[in-house]
Design a protein around this motif. Sequence first.
Motif, mmCIF file in Angstrom:
data_model
loop_
_atom_site.group_PDB
_atom_site.id
_atom_site.type_symbol
_atom_site.label_atom_id
_atom_site.label_comp_id
_atom_site.label_asym_id
_atom_site.label_seq_id
_atom_site.Cartn_x
_atom_site.Cartn_y
_atom_site.Cartn_z
ATOM 1 N N MET A 113 0.849 -1.197 0.000
ATOM 2 C CA MET A 113 0.000 0.000 0.000
ATOM 3 C C MET A 113 0.884 1.247 0.000
ATOM 4 N N SER A 114 0.610 2.188 -0.900
ATOM 5 C CA SER A 114 1.411 3.408 -0.978
ATOM 6 C C SER A 114 0.913 4.444 0.028
ATOM 7 N N LEU A 115 1.711 5.492 0.236
ATOM 8 C CA LEU A 115 1.316 6.581 1.137
ATOM 9 C C LEU A 115 0.057 7.271 0.630
ATOM 10 N N GLU A 126 -2.362 5.963 -1.155
ATOM 11 C CA GLU A 126 -3.517 5.097 -0.893
ATOM 12 C C GLU A 126 -3.934 5.162 0.572
ATOM 13 N N ALA A 127 -2.935 5.196 1.467
ATOM 14 C CA ALA A 127 -3.240 5.295 2.896
ATOM 15 C C ALA A 127 -3.950 6.612 3.217
ATOM 16 N N LEU A 128 -3.482 7.696 2.621
ATOM 17 C CA LEU A 128 -4.125 8.994 2.842
ATOM 18 C C LEU A 128 -5.548 9.000 2.296
ATOM 19 N N LEU A 130 -7.562 6.471 2.093
ATOM 20 C CA LEU A 130 -8.396 5.702 3.023
ATOM 21 C C LEU A 130 -8.800 6.556 4.231
ATOM 22 N N VAL A 131 -7.853 7.309 4.769
ATOM 23 C CA VAL A 131 -8.150 8.138 5.942
ATOM 24 C C VAL A 131 -9.114 9.267 5.577
ATOM 25 N N SER A 161 -14.512 -0.423 9.721
ATOM 26 C CA SER A 161 -14.720 1.018 9.837
ATOM 27 C C SER A 161 -16.086 1.342 10.436
ATOM 28 N N GLY A 221 -5.257 -3.977 7.704
ATOM 29 C CA GLY A 221 -4.521 -2.741 7.435
ATOM 30 C C GLY A 221 -5.396 -1.700 6.764
ATOM 31 N N TYR A 222 -6.132 -2.118 5.742
ATOM 32 C CA TYR A 222 -7.038 -1.217 5.041
ATOM 33 C C TYR A 222 -8.182 -0.780 5.957
ATOM 34 N N LEU A 246 -7.044 1.768 8.734
ATOM 35 C CA LEU A 246 -6.782 3.104 8.186
ATOM 36 C C LEU A 246 -8.103 3.813 7.852
#
Length: 248
Positions: free
Chosen positions: A1-3, A5-7, A9-10, A51, A201-202, A205
């Motif tokens: 997962m890239s940065l 993609e993480a952002l 998700l948040v 979530s 992980g997904y 986030l």
Amino acid sequence: MSLLEALALVLIGGVAGFINVLAAGGSMLTLPLLMFLGLPAQEANGTNRVSIVLQSVSAVGSFFRAGARELGVSLRLSIPAVAGALVGAWLALRVSDVLFEAVLIVAMAGASVMMLLPQPRLETRALTPDRLTPVVHLAMFAIGMYGGFIQVGVGVLFIAVLYRLLRIDLAQVNVFKVFIILIYTLPALALFMLDDQVRWGYGLLLAVGSMSGAWLAVKVNMGPRGALWVKRLTLVVIAAIVLRLLFF
């Protein structure tokens, strides 16, 4: 997962958490995002519930600290909803996607009519358990069944039906909705976990954002114009769901 993609998700989780707690329909954003990031549909469905559970925990805790204390009533409303959700999930395995969409459109149209009807005369009596009539319990079972069957927009139905049947302020109705969704989502998440359909992980986030959005939604809900916010955002969500199904 890239940065990036993480952002995503948040950030999308935050918007979805706000929409889910103040009205409903946040999963219309989070499920497509999870699938866009490469998760199969079943994994996206299971991961999304991480979530939903955590944003609901955040919202229920915030509501409690803000003075919402009717835990007993919430539990009584949750029991038939959980039973209905189990039936709905069983039915969902045996029908076509076309029927899914037809049921969703009819349900959202009915909810919009209920929300647009003149405001009922609100009850001034305390919401004691004796006011939870068999009709209320049957309605909770039916909406729970819908939630187990489809899930998208289920909060809209809880808001519209409880508002009409209990005749209490929309802000208070929203408190009950959030608690009921938390209770009946827990066993659903457990089933996805047992089937190894949750990508933690997904999901975590996404939950970081959704819990923040839920916290903000509680502040809006408990404010002086909370009921108006709930009504307006609920109608916007209904329109978005119906337009998405009819034209896209």
